[in-house]
Design an enzyme around this catalytic site. Structure first.
Site, mmCIF file in Angstrom:
data_model
loop_
_atom_site.group_PDB
_atom_site.id
_atom_site.type_symbol
_atom_site.label_atom_id
_atom_site.label_comp_id
_atom_site.label_asym_id
_atom_site.label_seq_id
_atom_site.Cartn_x
_atom_site.Cartn_y
_atom_site.Cartn_z
ATOM 1 N N ASN A 168 -16.657 -3.457 -7.121
ATOM 2 C CA ASN A 168 -15.540 -2.590 -6.725
ATOM 3 C C ASN A 168 -14.507 -2.627 -7.836
ATOM 4 O OD1 ASN A 168 -16.577 -2.216 -4.048
ATOM 5 N ND2 ASN A 168 -15.812 -4.255 -3.548
ATOM 6 N N TYR A 172 -4.900 -0.793 -7.028
ATOM 7 C CA TYR A 172 -4.064 -1.172 -5.891
ATOM 8 C C TYR A 172 -2.844 -1.874 -6.471
ATOM 9 C CZ TYR A 172 -8.898 -1.213 -4.057
ATOM 10 O OH TYR A 172 -10.207 -0.926 -3.784
ATOM 11 N N ARG A 173 -1.663 -1.578 -5.968
ATOM 12 C CA ARG A 173 -0.485 -2.252 -6.522
ATOM 13 C C ARG A 173 -0.502 -3.733 -6.126
ATOM 14 N NH1 ARG A 173 2.633 0.859 -2.226
ATOM 15 N NH2 ARG A 173 3.182 -0.711 -0.672
ATOM 16 N N TRP A 186 -4.358 -3.831 -1.007
ATOM 17 C CA TRP A 186 -5.514 -2.930 -0.807
ATOM 18 C C TRP A 186 -5.477 -2.485 0.626
ATOM 19 C CZ3 TRP A 186 -9.048 -7.075 -3.237
ATOM 20 C CH2 TRP A 186 -9.175 -8.185 -2.413
ATOM 21 N N ASP A 280 7.322 4.507 -2.862
ATOM 22 C CA ASP A 280 5.899 4.881 -2.876
ATOM 23 C C ASP A 280 5.642 6.312 -3.346
ATOM 24 O OD1 ASP A 280 3.187 4.268 -2.319
ATOM 25 O OD2 ASP A 280 3.880 2.956 -0.708
HETATM 26 C C1 LIG Z 1 -0.828 4.764 -9.367
HETATM 27 C C2 LIG Z 1 -1.676 4.509 -8.175
HETATM 28 C C3 LIG Z 1 -1.364 3.476 -7.312
HETATM 29 C C4 LIG Z 1 -2.149 3.215 -6.194
HETATM 30 N N1 LIG Z 1 -1.816 2.179 -5.363
HETATM 31 C C5 LIG Z 1 -2.619 1.875 -4.321
HETATM 32 C C6 LIG Z 1 -2.335 0.757 -3.511
HETATM 33 O O1 LIG Z 1 -1.372 0.034 -3.705
HETATM 34 N N2 LIG Z 1 -3.181 0.476 -2.490
HETATM 35 C C7 LIG Z 1 -4.289 1.245 -2.225
HETATM 36 O O2 LIG Z 1 -5.041 0.923 -1.306
HETATM 37 N N3 LIG Z 1 -4.564 2.344 -2.964
HETATM 38 C C8 LIG Z 1 -3.770 2.664 -4.009
HETATM 39 N N4 LIG Z 1 -4.042 3.759 -4.789
HETATM 40 C C9 LIG Z 1 -5.158 4.644 -4.429
HETATM 41 C C10 LIG Z 1 -6.489 4.060 -4.832
HETATM 42 O O3 LIG Z 1 -6.499 3.724 -6.196
HETATM 43 C C11 LIG Z 1 -7.610 5.064 -4.547
HETATM 44 O O4 LIG Z 1 -7.635 5.307 -3.156
HETATM 45 C C12 LIG Z 1 -8.981 4.610 -5.010
HETATM 46 O O5 LIG Z 1 -9.950 5.467 -4.456
HETATM 47 C C13 LIG Z 1 -9.258 3.182 -4.574
HETATM 48 O O6 LIG Z 1 -10.513 2.776 -4.977
HETATM 49 P P1 LIG Z 1 -11.643 2.474 -3.890
HETATM 50 O O7 LIG Z 1 -11.860 3.807 -3.180
HETATM 51 O O8 LIG Z 1 -12.815 2.080 -4.725
HETATM 52 O O9 LIG Z 1 -11.159 1.415 -3.003
HETATM 53 C C14 LIG Z 1 -3.277 4.032 -5.924
HETATM 54 C C15 LIG Z 1 -3.596 5.071 -6.794
HETATM 55 C C16 LIG Z 1 -2.807 5.314 -7.909
HETATM 56 C C17 LIG Z 1 -3.182 6.444 -8.841
#
Ligand SMILES: Cc1cc2nc3c(=O)[nH]c(=O)nc-3n(C[C@H](O)[C@H](O)[C@H](O)COP(=O)(O)O)c2cc1C
Length: 482
Positions: A168, A172-173, A186, A280
């Site tokens: 994976n 995620y921040r 996450w 956010d």
């Molecule tokens: C700048 C930025 C910050 C993000 N922050 C978060 C976060 O804090 N938590 C989260 O769950 N997704 C966050 N996302 C969205 C995820 O990166 C996105 O849903 C991605 O699909 C996650 O990967 P996964 O689907 O493999 O879990 C963020 C996206 C961006 C572009």
């Protein structure tokens, strides 16, 4: 060109005339974020801060994904849809009959295999290590004044599924508590959370995690893409880059070798802490909610490291372009699952999967628009979209005027508006009943068939007389209008 790493991409952006270097000392606390926001709101350049107060030798960068054209140049494609098609095309092309077709088709399949990430024993990020208080010794910014602390805002959070071993990699921040502890944000629908939940269920005390900051543009973008499990995210990164990614095995977690900074440690499956508030993507502070503790063990970083960060807030900022890229890359996947889909627009002001989607379809049967809505609400992270508007194939979904016209002329609210209560929503949506639990709105703005239209034929749309068009065309100059 496939970029080796972030610094090579920045050098190239500089050659394109799209980079500004900031040499005066800047503070990672609020100041860099304020500069970044101003530049992003004005569609300005990529920024490289070369003099960070309190962190000699470190640089910070932001706004790599400054618009769609830059993203296309960084990924070396004319259309972002081509990236999705690299995987979809070999699966959806009719079986080859002639020898040339067979060879081409075999080549397409072999190419997918050629994207497999390659393991290397030494990462570029292994030049230096910090054994203690690593979060205090690296320039992690504070973004908004009321944020709960400093945040890693563009970290590639790497983990492996405890059952399948699939990698994976999500953006995620990460909220910093002190030199060695942080909170992992996450969300419940994300793959990192799923790995953590599986580990928790099987009574594992923790999940190994690496947070990589700064990599090549394709890998960085992939972190934010909603790649469905169990597709390996590092394999997907290689497809997006167009070349296999080199990875290093750090205690079982595979990490892009070209990372600038890597924080390694584990996420506790038992300790949940208050994460937030954080300014956010919505433009509002998300209030505190429970997320797990990340315990840092070591930091690795390259010589002359570049710390990448982004800022989120009211649209349109860098995350909007990342969302647009995701929309284009995944369109071929959506069309494979629902071939009636012509185009999709997730407008930045609609907050992407947190908000509004406009979808055009080639409508064939009564109830078709609702079938598409329900299908999309069952599809991965698209399930989080709050409002889906479905229009006919001849409506340009990117022209909001045309969409409003379709709503005005094709929607009878009592017939065409669907409200689904008690449904899953984006956890950031503060309008919902509870975090992640709210309602959905579907608007069927397609022209109605007789059976849908209370037994009446759909009215005839105005069209000019073809003979008169020809006449006016031929005499246009005579009228002296233009
Ligand atoms: C700048 C930025 C910050 C993000 N922050 C978060 C976060 O804090 N938590 C989260 O769950 N997704 C966050 N996302 C969205 C995820 O990166 C996105 O849903 C991605 O699909 C996650 O990967 P996964 O689907 O493999 O879990 C963020 C996206 C961006 C572009």
């Amino acid at each position: 060109m496939v970029f080796k790493d972030l610094r090579e991409a920045i050098r190239e952006i500089d050659k394109w005339g799209l980079l500004r270097r900031v040499n005066v000392p800047v503070n990672p606390e609020l100041e860099v974020a304020e500069i970044a926001r101003r530049v992003m709101y004005s569609r300005g350049p990529t920024l490289l801060f070369e003099n960070i107060k309190g962190f000699p030798g470190w640089r910070m960068a932001t706004n790599l994904f400054r618009d769609i054209d830059t993203i296309k140049r960084l990924l070396n494609v004319d259309r972002l849809e081509d990236i999705g098609e690299r995987l979809i095309k070999p699966l959806t092309t009719p079986p080859p009959l002639g020898l040339t077709d067979k060879i081409q088709s075999l080549y397409d399949v072999i190419k997918i295999g050629m994207y497999t990430p390659r393991k290397t024993s030494r990462g570029l990020f292994m030049d230096n290590t910090i054994e203690r208080d690593g979060f205090d010794k690296t320039p992690i910014p504070k973004i908004w004044p009321l944020d709960a602390g400093r945040y890693i805002t563009y970290g590639l959070v790497l983990s492996r599924d405890p059952e399948s071993g699939v990698s994976n990699m999500g953006v995620y921040r990460v909220q910093i508590i002190d030199g060695n502890r942080a909170i992992m944000h996450w969300q419940i629908h994300k793959r990192g959370h799923m790995a953590w939940w599986k580990a928790k269920k099987t009574k594992l005390k923790s999940v190994r995690v690496a947070i990589a900051v700064g990599s090549d543009p394709g890998t960085m973008l992939t972190g934010a893409l909603p790649v469905p499990y169990p597709l390996d995210k590092l394999l997907f990164a290689s497809v997006v880059r167009g070349s296999p990614l080199d990875v290093v095995d750090l205690d079982g977690v595979l990490v892009p070798s070209n990372s600038e900074v890597v924080y390694v440690g584990e996420v506790d499956t038992e300790t949940l802490l208050d994460e937030g508030p954080f300014g956010d993507h919505t433009g509002y502070y998300t209030p505190p909610a429970k997320y797990p503790l990340f315990k840092l063990e070591r930091v690795y970083y390259r010589d002359d490291p570049i710390f990448y960060f982004t800022v989120v807030g009211k649209p349109i900022l860098e995350d909007a372009w990342i969302g647009k890229a995701a929309e284009r890359i995944f369109l071929p996947f959506m069309r494979m699952l629902m071939p009636e889909i012509v185009d999709v627009n997730l407008p930045p002001e609609g907050l992407f999967t947190g908000g509004i989607a406009i979808v055009s379809i080639r409508k064939i049967y009564p109830g078709h628009a609702k079938k598409v809505m329900l299908g999309l609400w069952g599809l991965g992270l698209f399930s989080l979209v709050k409002v889906i508007i479905v229009v006919d194939h001849d409506v340009n979904v990117h022209d909001i005027g045309q969409v409003f016209y379709a709503i005005s002329t094709c929607v009878d609210p009592q017939r065409d508006v669907l409200v689904i209560p008690h449904a899953v929503t984006d956890e950031l949506d503060h309008t919902a009943m509870e975090g992640g639990y709210g309602s959905k709105l579907g608007i069927d703005a397609t022209r109605k068939m007789k059976v849908e239209n209370y037994g009446r034929d759909w009215p005839i749309e105005v069209e000019p007389d073809p003979e008169t068009i020809k006449l006016v065309d031929s005499r246009w100059r005579e009228y002296g209008i233009s």
